[in-house]
Enzyme design. Structure first.
Site, PDB file in Angstrom:
ATOM      1  N   LYS A 149      27.663 -34.378 -22.465  1.00 34.90           N
ATOM      2  CA  LYS A 149      28.683 -34.371 -23.512  1.00 34.90           C
ATOM      3  C   LYS A 149      28.624 -33.001 -24.189  1.00 34.90           C
ATOM      4  O   LYS A 149      28.028 -32.829 -25.259  1.00 34.90           O
ATOM      5  CB  LYS A 149      28.441 -35.511 -24.508  1.00 34.90           C
ATOM      6  CG  LYS A 149      29.663 -35.820 -25.372  1.00 34.90           C
ATOM      7  CD  LYS A 149      29.460 -37.115 -26.128  1.00 34.90           C
ATOM      8  CE  LYS A 149      30.562 -37.338 -27.145  1.00 34.90           C
ATOM      9  NZ  LYS A 149      31.866 -37.640 -26.576  1.00 34.90           N
TER      10      LYS A 149
HETATM   11  N1  PPE Z   1      34.729 -40.109 -22.031  1.00 33.06           N
HETATM   12  C1  PPE Z   1      34.895 -39.018 -22.810  1.00 33.06           C
HETATM   13  C2  PPE Z   1      35.391 -37.761 -22.190  1.00 33.06           C
HETATM   14  C3  PPE Z   1      34.595 -39.095 -24.162  1.00 33.06           C
HETATM   15  O1  PPE Z   1      34.749 -38.014 -24.924  1.00 33.06           O
HETATM   16  C4  PPE Z   1      34.145 -40.315 -24.718  1.00 33.06           C
HETATM   17  C5  PPE Z   1      33.820 -40.427 -26.172  1.00 33.06           C
HETATM   18  C6  PPE Z   1      33.980 -41.424 -23.869  1.00 33.06           C
HETATM   19  C7  PPE Z   1      34.292 -41.283 -22.529  1.00 33.06           C
HETATM   20  C8  PPE Z   1      33.435 -42.728 -24.354  1.00 33.06           C
HETATM   21  O2  PPE Z   1      32.070 -42.624 -24.645  1.00 33.06           O
HETATM   22  P1  PPE Z   1      31.369 -43.529 -25.767  1.00 33.06           P
HETATM   23  O3  PPE Z   1      31.887 -43.050 -27.087  1.00 33.06           O
HETATM   24  O4  PPE Z   1      29.934 -43.271 -25.580  1.00 33.06           O
HETATM   25  O5  PPE Z   1      31.756 -44.925 -25.496  1.00 33.06           O
HETATM   26  N2  PPE Z   1      34.519 -39.522 -27.016  1.00 33.06           N
HETATM   27  C9  PPE Z   1      34.005 -39.242 -28.343  1.00 33.06           C
HETATM   28  C10 PPE Z   1      34.680 -38.034 -28.956  1.00 33.06           C
HETATM   29  C11 PPE Z   1      36.050 -38.208 -29.496  1.00 33.06           C
HETATM   30  C12 PPE Z   1      36.534 -37.022 -30.286  1.00 33.06           C
HETATM   31  O6  PPE Z   1      37.748 -36.872 -30.411  1.00 33.06           O
HETATM   32  O7  PPE Z   1      35.721 -36.263 -30.826  1.00 33.06           O
HETATM   33  C13 PPE Z   1      34.035 -40.478 -29.214  1.00 33.06           C
HETATM   34  O8  PPE Z   1      34.744 -41.439 -28.922  1.00 33.06           O
HETATM   35  O9  PPE Z   1      33.305 -40.476 -30.206  1.00 33.06           O
END
Ligand code: PPE
Length: 309
Positions: A149
């Site tokens: 990330k």
């Molecule tokens: N894929 C991506 C590319 C992604 O950024 C997120 C979270 C997810 C999947 C889902 O992951 P999880 O939150 O662990 O279930 N994206 C984060 C950032 C958003 C933002 O705009 O900043 C979030 O949801 O916190």
């Protein structure tokens, strides 16, 4: 910021911060929810572990241990006196030497917490969102590691998001270089077909979402059949249901993809999981209470009076 609680307006970084120029940061998005026992952070350990692994992938030396970061996150939430909030820890190469090699620069760590209620729009979780299959492909493991990330990856998701918004959609779905579905710009994707739930495997180039993992475990608990399997573009169109999962977005149904209605426009399995997820994060489902870390009521407000030199 680097181990100190500082007022929001003083949480500043120098213009020549390495990460600002070269995308050399790793971060997390975490949520704290109101529960009957007070504010509690959802799957805090899993998020911090993922952040440590993102740093490891980039050979970034974390200045704090996972336990120290966990404690710092808890005190940031309680110092801000927030019952429900979004939490953003970011580790980044700071101001030191310019040039592509980040390693000579010190790694800094900041944590912010603020209220962030709706991410894909006020009504998104109820009525669903409209998605566009992006012309931008998800970063491939041979270019940038999709499972880290890192701030750099979000230039990719950002391009897809802009394209989707300009075309009048709410969110973008990115395919990988093999033309299979990866994920949305900031959410994982799930499909329901003939009562079977599926989501692309990590090898499809997705971030291993914490919400994704929670949904998989909760589906097992609810007796919903699940498979981790690739999803093709055409399988998006022929789904009975599609939905997105993410910390920011929660569990959000997809109403349309590329102007085509998904299924019959209703999302019963998504709705079941969305409700179950809401019960879990709000501490109303004892089975998953181990996922919640309570936050002490408040150690504030001394941050209002403290300034950083
Ligand atoms: N894929 C991506 C590319 C992604 O950024 C997120 C979270 C997810 C999947 C889902 O992951 P999880 O939150 O662990 O279930 N994206 C984060 C950032 C958003 C933002 O705009 O900043 C979030 O949801 O916190």
């Amino acid at each position: 910021m680097n181990g100190e609680l500082v007022p929001w307006k003083d949480a500043k970084v120098p213009f020549l911060t390495h990460a600002l120029h070269y995308g050399t940061g790793v971060f997390e998005g975490i949520r704290c929810f109101k529960t009957p026992g007070g504010p509690a952070i959802f799957r805090l350990k899993e998020h911090v572990v993922r952040m440590m692994e993102s740093a490891e992938i980039y050979l970034m030396k974390m200045p704090y241990s996972a336990n120290e970061i966990i404690e710092a996150i808890k005190s940031t939430v309680s110092a801000n006196q927030l019952e429900e909030c979004y939490i953003r820890p970011l580790a980044y190469y700071g101001y030191g030497e310019m040039g592509l090699n980040p390693l000579p620069n010190k790694v800094s760590l900041g944590i912010a917490a603020w209220r962030w209620d709706s991410y894909l729009g006020e009504k998104a979780e109820k009525v669903g969102v409209r998605c566009q299959v992006s012309s931008w492909r998800r970063v491939h493991p041979s270019t940038l590691p999709p499972q880290a990330k890192s701030t750099a990856n979000y230039a990719n998701g950002g391009l897809a998001k802009i394209e989707a918004l300009k075309a009048g959609y709410d969110e973008a779905i990115l395919l990988n270089m093999e033309a299979m579905v990866a994920e949305a710009s900031a959410e994982n994707i799930f499909r329901v077909k003939d009562g079977i739930l599926s989501t692309p495997p990590a090898s499809a180039g997705v971030l291993r979402g914490v919400t994704r993992d929670s949904i998989i475990r909760m589906a097992a608990d609810l007796g919903i059949e699940f498979r981790r399997s690739d999803i093709s573009r055409e399988e998006l169109y022929t789904s009975d249901e599609l939905f997105l999962t993410g910390t920011a977005a929660g569990v959000t149904p997809v109403r349309e993809v590329d102007g085509r209605m998904i299924g019959r426009g209703s999302f019963p399995i998504c709705e079941r999981l969305r409700k179950a997820y809401s019960e879990v994060v709000h501490g109303r489902e004892p089975k998953f209470s181990k996922w919640l870390t309570p936050v002490a009521k408040s150690v504030a407000p001394q941050i209002e009076t403290r300034t950083r030199k």
